[in-house]
Each structure stands twice: as C-alpha cells, then as structure tokens.
Design an enzyme around this catalytic site. Structure first.
Site, PDB file in Angstrom:
ATOM      1  N   ASP A   1       0.838  -1.199   0.000  1.00 34.11           N
ATOM      2  CA  ASP A   1       0.000   0.000   0.000  1.00 34.11           C
ATOM      3  C   ASP A   1       0.876   1.254   0.000  1.00 34.11           C
ATOM      4  O   ASP A   1       1.975   1.233  -0.552  1.00 34.11           O
ATOM      5  CB  ASP A   1      -0.967  -0.038   1.187  1.00 34.11           C
ATOM      6  CG  ASP A   1      -0.249  -0.283   2.520  1.00 34.11           C
ATOM      7  OD1 ASP A   1       0.901   0.176   2.677  1.00 34.11           O
ATOM      8  OD2 ASP A   1      -0.839  -0.922   3.416  1.00 34.11           O
ATOM      9  N   SER A   2       0.423   2.325   0.623  1.00 36.79           N
ATOM     10  CA  SER A   2       1.185   3.580   0.588  1.00 36.79           C
ATOM     11  C   SER A   2       2.528   3.470   1.295  1.00 36.79           C
ATOM     12  O   SER A   2       3.462   4.213   0.990  1.00 36.79           O
ATOM     13  CB  SER A   2       0.372   4.718   1.226  1.00 36.79           C
ATOM     14  OG  SER A   2       0.091   4.439   2.591  1.00 36.79           O
ATOM     15  N   LEU A   3       2.659   2.552   2.246  1.00 35.76           N
ATOM     16  CA  LEU A   3       3.932   2.374   2.934  1.00 35.76           C
ATOM     17  C   LEU A   3       4.992   1.836   1.986  1.00 35.76           C
ATOM     18  O   LEU A   3       6.191   2.003   2.224  1.00 35.76           O
ATOM     19  CB  LEU A   3       3.759   1.428   4.125  1.00 35.76           C
ATOM     20  CG  LEU A   3       2.840   1.961   5.230  1.00 35.76           C
ATOM     21  CD1 LEU A   3       2.512   0.864   6.232  1.00 35.76           C
ATOM     22  CD2 LEU A   3       3.468   3.156   5.931  1.00 35.76           C
TER      23      LEU A   3
ATOM     24  N   LYS B   1       5.222   5.042  -1.089  1.00 37.03           N
ATOM     25  CA  LYS B   1       5.993   6.210  -0.668  1.00 37.03           C
ATOM     26  C   LYS B   1       7.417   5.840  -0.253  1.00 37.03           C
ATOM     27  O   LYS B   1       8.132   6.658   0.309  1.00 37.03           O
ATOM     28  CB  LYS B   1       5.282   6.904   0.494  1.00 37.03           C
ATOM     29  CG  LYS B   1       3.904   7.464   0.128  1.00 37.03           C
ATOM     30  CD  LYS B   1       3.236   8.099   1.330  1.00 37.03           C
ATOM     31  CE  LYS B   1       1.842   8.613   0.995  1.00 37.03           C
ATOM     32  NZ  LYS B   1       1.858   9.679  -0.010  1.00 37.03           N
TER      33      LYS B   1
END
Length: 247
Positions: A11-13, A16
């Site tokens: 996911d965003s972890l 990013k």
C-alpha cells in the site's frame, strides 16, 4: 542479458518508499547493477482490492518472474469498522486468506521466488488524531480510525500466515516498538514512515534477504566494473564478462 527483479508489493507504505530515504530507494541503491527493484505500492489499498492486481503484476506466463517479492499490507485492512476509514476495513480472517492467496499465486509464478510478508507497522493514535485535526479542524472525529491494539492483531495474523506457509516474514509492528519514542521517531502522521522508520524496514529486510541467500556479494554485476576495462582494448572486458556472467 536481463537483471533479476525484486518486486515490492503493498500500500502507501510501499508506494511512498521510493523517494528520498524511503526503504525502496535504499534497497534500489543496495542492489544497483545487480537487480532491478520495482516498487508496486498502491496508496489506500487493502488486500481485498490488491487481489485484482495479481494477474497484472505477476502474470503466470511470465518468462522472467521476480527473484523476490515483498508483501506489505494490513495498515488499511486494520482500519476500524464504523469509523472514518471503514471503507478500507477488511475482517482479519479475510485478511489472512488474502495473504494466503497472494503467496500461492506467487509460488505458481515461481517455486523458487523468495517471498517476504511484512506486518503492518504500529499505529500512533495520538499522531493520527493530530493529523485528522490538521485536515478537518473541529470536524475531526474524536474516535481514532485505527488503534495500535487492533493493528497488532493483524500483525499477529500476518506472522501466523507466514509461519503456516513456510515463508519469510518481518514483524515490523513489534520491532519498531522496541525503540523508546517510536511514535514520533518512526512516524510522520501516526501511520506513514519518517526516514528513520524507513531505515528500520530496510535494515530488517536486508537481514532477511541475506539469510535467504540474496546478499549482494553473491550477485554479480551485470557488466564489468569500470576498473576492469582496458581503455586501450575495452572490447576484451565485455567479451570476457558476457561469456562468464550469469544472472
């Protein structure tokens, strides 16, 4: 000649993780000229939605499947039902089953692929509340949309799944909480990682990769180092390496 691939799926972890001091960027630097690190992170996704990506990202008919893949989901699955992020919530048993399906699919792609499950990290509830207030002011919910306790249950489920399936895992939820002041040291908004938080993920992943036989000293460069090139007869270095190098 094709370099090996390491895919970071999450996911965003994960999404990013590539800029600046992100753990994906650190990994890319470490495996420079040895393997291509492909960041496949999708902000806001849970395991239910990520299921639709498997066939696209990891086709079963691929002639060059990844050497290794990390699976880093759970932070969104663990969002609480009935709270502001409930659309992302996935019940814990479904979360475990989705992880199993991810792993089984990857094993079909390549029986030799190294697969690493990463648990969701801990949640700083105070940080999440401060972040909500910064966005919505007085309209911010007084109830947290995630709690560290519930996220810990998903982390345990992730570890259980990895053990059950005989694959590598990183319990980042537990690891980060070994450090005093982890709430502000490792998280910018109670959920997303600071450079220090990214460093923890990177260091733990490197340990696992080394244990799995994927240390960089065991992986050759894809072409000769510049010091091995005779400037008067450069083609000789390339002829020699192309004959002997294997990836």
């Amino acid at each position: 000649m094709m370099r090996e691939k390491i895919v970071l799926f999450g996911d965003s972890l994960t999404e990013k993780s590539f800029g600046g001091n992100g753990w994906g960027a650190l990994l890319t630097n470490t495996y420079s000229r040895r393997a291509d690190v492909l960041v496949r992170g999708y902000g806001g996704y849970n395991t239910r939605w990520a299921m639709f990506l498997l066939q696209h990202l990891f086709p079963l008919d691929s002639t060059k499947p990844p050497l290794a893949t990390t699976i880093f989901f759970g932070a969104n699955d663990a969002a609480l039902s009935g709270r502001t992020s409930e659309r992302q919530h996935v019940p814990i048993e479904e979360y475990k089953e989705n992880l199993r399906k991810f792993v089984l699919h990857l094993k079909k792609c390549s029986p030799t692929m190294q697969i690493v499950l990463i648990t969701p990290p801990p949640v700083c509830e105070e940080g999440r509340q401060a972040y909500a207030i910064s966005l919505y002011g007085e309209n911010a919910s007084k109830l947290p949309e995630r709690t560290n306790e519930v996220t810990g249950q998903y982390a345990n489920a992730c570890v259980e799944t990895a053990k059950e399936m005989g694959i590598h895992y990183i319990n980042i939820w537990s690891k980060m909480q070994e450090t005093d002041g982890w709430q502000k040291k490792f998280f910018s908004d109670g959920l997303h990682l600071t450079p220090e938080g990214n460093e923890v993920v990177y260091q733990e992943l490197i340990k696992v990769f080394n244990e799995a036989g994927l240390s960089t000293d065991k992986m050759p460069l894809d072409f000769p180092h510049h010091s091995k090139i005779d400037y008067k007869n450069p083609e000789s270095a390339f002829q020699q390496n192309v004959c002997h190098i294997t990836l």
